[in-house]
Design a protein around this motif. Structure first.
Motif, PDB file in Angstrom:
ATOM      1  N   LEU A   1       0.846  -1.194   0.000  1.00  0.00           N
ATOM      2  CA  LEU A   1       0.000   0.000   0.000  1.00  0.00           C
ATOM      3  C   LEU A   1       0.877   1.237   0.000  1.00  0.00           C
ATOM      4  CD1 LEU A   1      -2.751   1.458   0.280  1.00  0.00           C
ATOM      5  CD2 LEU A   1      -2.419   1.322   2.767  1.00  0.00           C
ATOM      6  N   GLN A   2       1.918   1.217   0.824  1.00  0.00           N
ATOM      7  CA  GLN A   2       2.858   2.336   0.869  1.00  0.00           C
ATOM      8  C   GLN A   2       3.479   2.587  -0.497  1.00  0.00           C
ATOM      9  OE1 GLN A   2       7.420   2.859   2.263  1.00  0.00           O
ATOM     10  NE2 GLN A   2       6.105   1.890   3.777  1.00  0.00           N
ATOM     11  N   PHE A   3       3.983   1.524  -1.139  1.00  0.00           N
ATOM     12  CA  PHE A   3       4.622   1.682  -2.448  1.00  0.00           C
ATOM     13  C   PHE A   3       3.629   2.155  -3.503  1.00  0.00           C
ATOM     14  CE2 PHE A   3       7.638  -1.882  -0.983  1.00  0.00           C
ATOM     15  CZ  PHE A   3       8.525  -0.956  -0.459  1.00  0.00           C
ATOM     16  N   PHE A   4       2.419   1.596  -3.456  1.00  0.00           N
ATOM     17  CA  PHE A   4       1.394   1.969  -4.429  1.00  0.00           C
ATOM     18  C   PHE A   4       1.042   3.453  -4.321  1.00  0.00           C
ATOM     19  CE2 PHE A   4      -3.278   2.531  -4.938  1.00  0.00           C
ATOM     20  CZ  PHE A   4      -3.333   2.434  -6.322  1.00  0.00           C
ATOM     21  N   LEU A   5       0.757   3.900  -3.113  1.00  0.00           N
ATOM     22  CA  LEU A   5       0.402   5.312  -2.915  1.00  0.00           C
ATOM     23  C   LEU A   5       1.574   6.223  -3.242  1.00  0.00           C
ATOM     24  CD1 LEU A   5      -1.670   5.170   0.406  1.00  0.00           C
ATOM     25  CD2 LEU A   5      -2.530   5.453  -1.925  1.00  0.00           C
ATOM     26  N   TYR A   6       2.762   5.829  -2.806  1.00  0.00           N
ATOM     27  CA  TYR A   6       3.937   6.673  -3.036  1.00  0.00           C
ATOM     28  C   TYR A   6       4.243   6.805  -4.526  1.00  0.00           C
ATOM     29  CZ  TYR A   6       8.498   8.739  -2.115  1.00  0.00           C
ATOM     30  OH  TYR A   6       9.563   9.594  -2.069  1.00  0.00           O
ATOM     31  N   THR A   7       4.106   5.699  -5.254  1.00  0.00           N
ATOM     32  CA  THR A   7       4.390   5.719  -6.689  1.00  0.00           C
ATOM     33  C   THR A   7       3.445   6.654  -7.427  1.00  0.00           C
ATOM     34  OG1 THR A   7       5.231   3.445  -6.636  1.00  0.00           O
ATOM     35  CG2 THR A   7       4.538   4.300  -8.769  1.00  0.00           C
ATOM     36  N   PHE A   8       2.146   6.592  -7.113  1.00  0.00           N
ATOM     37  CA  PHE A   8       1.173   7.415  -7.815  1.00  0.00           C
ATOM     38  C   PHE A   8       1.124   8.853  -7.299  1.00  0.00           C
ATOM     39  CE2 PHE A   8      -0.928   3.508  -9.499  1.00  0.00           C
ATOM     40  CZ  PHE A   8      -1.008   3.922 -10.815  1.00  0.00           C
ATOM     41  N   LEU A   9       1.146   9.042  -5.994  1.00  0.00           N
ATOM     42  CA  LEU A   9       0.965  10.390  -5.444  1.00  0.00           C
ATOM     43  C   LEU A   9       2.145  11.303  -5.744  1.00  0.00           C
ATOM     44  CD1 LEU A   9      -0.750   9.680  -1.998  1.00  0.00           C
ATOM     45  CD2 LEU A   9      -1.798  10.318  -4.181  1.00  0.00           C
ATOM     46  N   THR A  10       3.357  10.742  -5.854  1.00  0.00           N
ATOM     47  CA  THR A  10       4.518  11.589  -6.139  1.00  0.00           C
ATOM     48  C   THR A  10       4.543  12.069  -7.592  1.00  0.00           C
ATOM     49  OG1 THR A  10       5.829   9.554  -6.442  1.00  0.00           O
ATOM     50  CG2 THR A  10       6.009  10.687  -4.317  1.00  0.00           C
ATOM     51  N   VAL A  11       3.632  11.570  -8.408  1.00  0.00           N
ATOM     52  CA  VAL A  11       3.497  12.140  -9.757  1.00  0.00           C
ATOM     53  C   VAL A  11       3.018  13.589  -9.656  1.00  0.00           C
ATOM     54  CG1 VAL A  11       2.249  11.993 -11.946  1.00  0.00           C
ATOM     55  CG2 VAL A  11       3.022   9.900 -10.810  1.00  0.00           C
ATOM     56  N   TRP A  12       2.118  13.843  -8.718  1.00  0.00           N
ATOM     57  CA  TRP A  12       1.463  15.144  -8.630  1.00  0.00           C
ATOM     58  C   TRP A  12       1.828  15.941  -7.381  1.00  0.00           C
ATOM     59  CZ3 TRP A  12      -0.886  16.267 -13.045  1.00  0.00           C
ATOM     60  CH2 TRP A  12      -1.316  15.212 -13.865  1.00  0.00           C
ATOM     61  N   LEU A  13       2.099  15.251  -6.276  1.00  0.00           N
ATOM     62  CA  LEU A  13       2.340  15.951  -5.016  1.00  0.00           C
ATOM     63  C   LEU A  13       3.830  16.237  -4.828  1.00  0.00           C
ATOM     64  CD1 LEU A  13      -0.086  13.995  -2.651  1.00  0.00           C
ATOM     65  CD2 LEU A  13      -0.545  15.974  -4.125  1.00  0.00           C
ATOM     66  N   LEU A  14       4.122  17.382  -4.259  1.00  0.00           N
ATOM     67  CA  LEU A  14       5.497  17.851  -4.111  1.00  0.00           C
ATOM     68  C   LEU A  14       5.810  18.127  -2.638  1.00  0.00           C
ATOM     69  CD1 LEU A  14       5.384  20.459  -7.018  1.00  0.00           C
ATOM     70  CD2 LEU A  14       6.281  18.130  -7.157  1.00  0.00           C
ATOM     71  N   GLN A  15       7.090  18.109  -2.297  1.00  0.00           N
ATOM     72  CA  GLN A  15       7.537  18.486  -0.958  1.00  0.00           C
ATOM     73  C   GLN A  15       8.800  19.316  -1.110  1.00  0.00           C
ATOM     74  OE1 GLN A  15       6.114  17.916   2.246  1.00  0.00           O
ATOM     75  NE2 GLN A  15       7.619  19.527   2.600  1.00  0.00           N
ATOM     76  N   LYS A  16       8.673  20.601  -0.890  1.00  0.00           N
ATOM     77  CA  LYS A  16       9.809  21.510  -1.081  1.00  0.00           C
ATOM     78  C   LYS A  16      10.986  21.105  -0.197  1.00  0.00           C
ATOM     79  CE  LYS A  16      11.122  26.396  -1.043  1.00  0.00           C
ATOM     80  NZ  LYS A  16      10.656  27.787  -0.818  1.00  0.00           N
ATOM     81  N   GLY A  17      12.147  20.964  -0.827  1.00  0.00           N
ATOM     82  CA  GLY A  17      13.362  20.644  -0.111  1.00  0.00           C
ATOM     83  C   GLY A  17      13.643  19.166   0.050  1.00  0.00           C
ATOM     84  N   SER A  18      12.721  18.293  -0.387  1.00  0.00           N
ATOM     85  CA  SER A  18      12.905  16.860  -0.174  1.00  0.00           C
ATOM     86  C   SER A  18      13.455  16.170  -1.419  1.00  0.00           C
ATOM     87  CB  SER A  18      11.575  16.202   0.209  1.00  0.00           C
ATOM     88  OG  SER A  18      11.747  14.796   0.352  1.00  0.00           O
ATOM     89  N   PRO A  19      14.449  15.282  -1.253  1.00  0.00           N
ATOM     90  CA  PRO A  19      14.923  14.497  -2.392  1.00  0.00           C
ATOM     91  C   PRO A  19      13.910  13.433  -2.813  1.00  0.00           C
ATOM     92  CG  PRO A  19      15.991  13.739  -0.397  1.00  0.00           C
ATOM     93  CD  PRO A  19      15.211  14.964  -0.024  1.00  0.00           C
ATOM     94  N   GLU A  20      12.903  13.190  -1.974  1.00  0.00           N
ATOM     95  CA  GLU A  20      11.854  12.234  -2.301  1.00  0.00           C
ATOM     96  C   GLU A  20      10.797  12.831  -3.226  1.00  0.00           C
ATOM     97  OE1 GLU A  20      11.981   9.023  -1.297  1.00  0.00           O
ATOM     98  OE2 GLU A  20      13.916   9.535  -0.420  1.00  0.00           O
ATOM     99  N   SER A  21      10.877  14.126  -3.466  1.00  0.00           N
ATOM    100  CA  SER A  21       9.921  14.826  -4.318  1.00  0.00           C
ATOM    101  C   SER A  21      10.561  15.179  -5.654  1.00  0.00           C
ATOM    102  CB  SER A  21       9.460  16.105  -3.613  1.00  0.00           C
ATOM    103  OG  SER A  21       8.770  16.965  -4.495  1.00  0.00           O
ATOM    104  N   LYS A  22       9.739  15.312  -6.680  1.00  0.00           N
ATOM    105  CA  LYS A  22      10.234  15.865  -7.937  1.00  0.00           C
ATOM    106  C   LYS A  22      10.489  17.356  -7.752  1.00  0.00           C
ATOM    107  CE  LYS A  22       6.887  14.557 -10.730  1.00  0.00           C
ATOM    108  NZ  LYS A  22       6.184  14.251 -11.993  1.00  0.00           N
TER     109      LYS A  22
END
Length: 224
Positions: free
Chosen positions: A69-90
């Motif tokens: 569930l974590q991988f599924f949500l993370y894979t899809f949500l990071t297409v659109w959601l951002l986090q300023k300053g994080s290497p986990e974000s685009k």
């Protein structure tokens, strides 16, 4: 062989650790299960019997489904959601599906691009979303396995307490099922939020999960 081990060391080490931990879980779970059996005046079971029991199946499946569930949500949500300053974000200007040129698909595919990246229509669409789809399918499959094993384990307890067993449809509405499920979901979601936010300000030199040590806290979407 040395080159193969070096180039695949991440997957091999995690695969080995998985097997070691799974064996450890089986041994510890077997001992704990037999302790409970004796405390209830019931006979002990063999390790083989325990490994095919609903109790072991539930424990394994409920952890797998929360991870995927974590991988599924993370894979899809990071297409659109951002986090300023994080290497986990685009990067902040890259939200969305990005252009065909950036994704190297269709007319912009290169000689070493996968064949379906050069395709059109449903094949390209399927391949473009294949990672998230497979993660989602594994999550659903693990969740289903958890529910099936869980209802069997739950009914064993019901019969032991001289109470009526329940159907699968009844079990997935039981507090026992959702307690098991939600306690795993909340921990996985917390872990994702933690790495996304802590990586803004903390560093791990040489790790692709971290920004370069000297990168600004506001730098987004870069890896060390």
């Amino acid at each position: 062989m040395k080159r193969f081990l070096r180039e695949n060391s991440l997957g091999l080490v995690f695969g080995l650790l998985f097997l070691v931990v799974l064996v450890g879980q089986a041994v510890a779970g077997h001992a704990d299960f037999n302790r409970m059996q004796l405390s209830e005046g019931l006979p002990e079971v063999s390790l083989g019997r325990y490994l095919t029991s609903a109790s072991f199946g539930t424990d394994v499946a409920e952890n797998w489904q929360s991870e995927y569930l974590q991988f599924f949500l993370y894979t899809f949500l990071t297409v659109w959601l951002l986090q300023k300053g994080s290497p986990e974000s685009k990067s902040l200007d890259e939200a969305g599906l990005e252009s065909d040129r950036d994704q190297k698909v269709g007319a912009f595919a290169t000689d070493d691009s996968p064949p379906w990246a050069r395709a059109r229509g449903w094949r390209l669409h399927l391949f473009s979303n294949s990672l998230g789809i497979v993660m989602g399918l594994i999550f659903v499959g693990s969740w289903a396995a958890q529910s099936v094993a869980g209802v069997a384990a739950y009914n064993e307890e019901q019969l032991g307490d001289l109470q009526d067993p329940v159907s699968w449809a009844q079990y997935v509405r039981e507090p026992d099922f959702w307690n098991r499920t939600l306690q795993n979901w909340q921990s996985e979601l917390l872990a994702v939020a933690s790495i996304a936010i802590l990586a803004i300000y903390l560093r791990q030199r040489g790790s692709p999960q971290s920004k370069p040590v000297g990168a600004a806290h506001t730098a987004t979407g870069i890896e060390g």
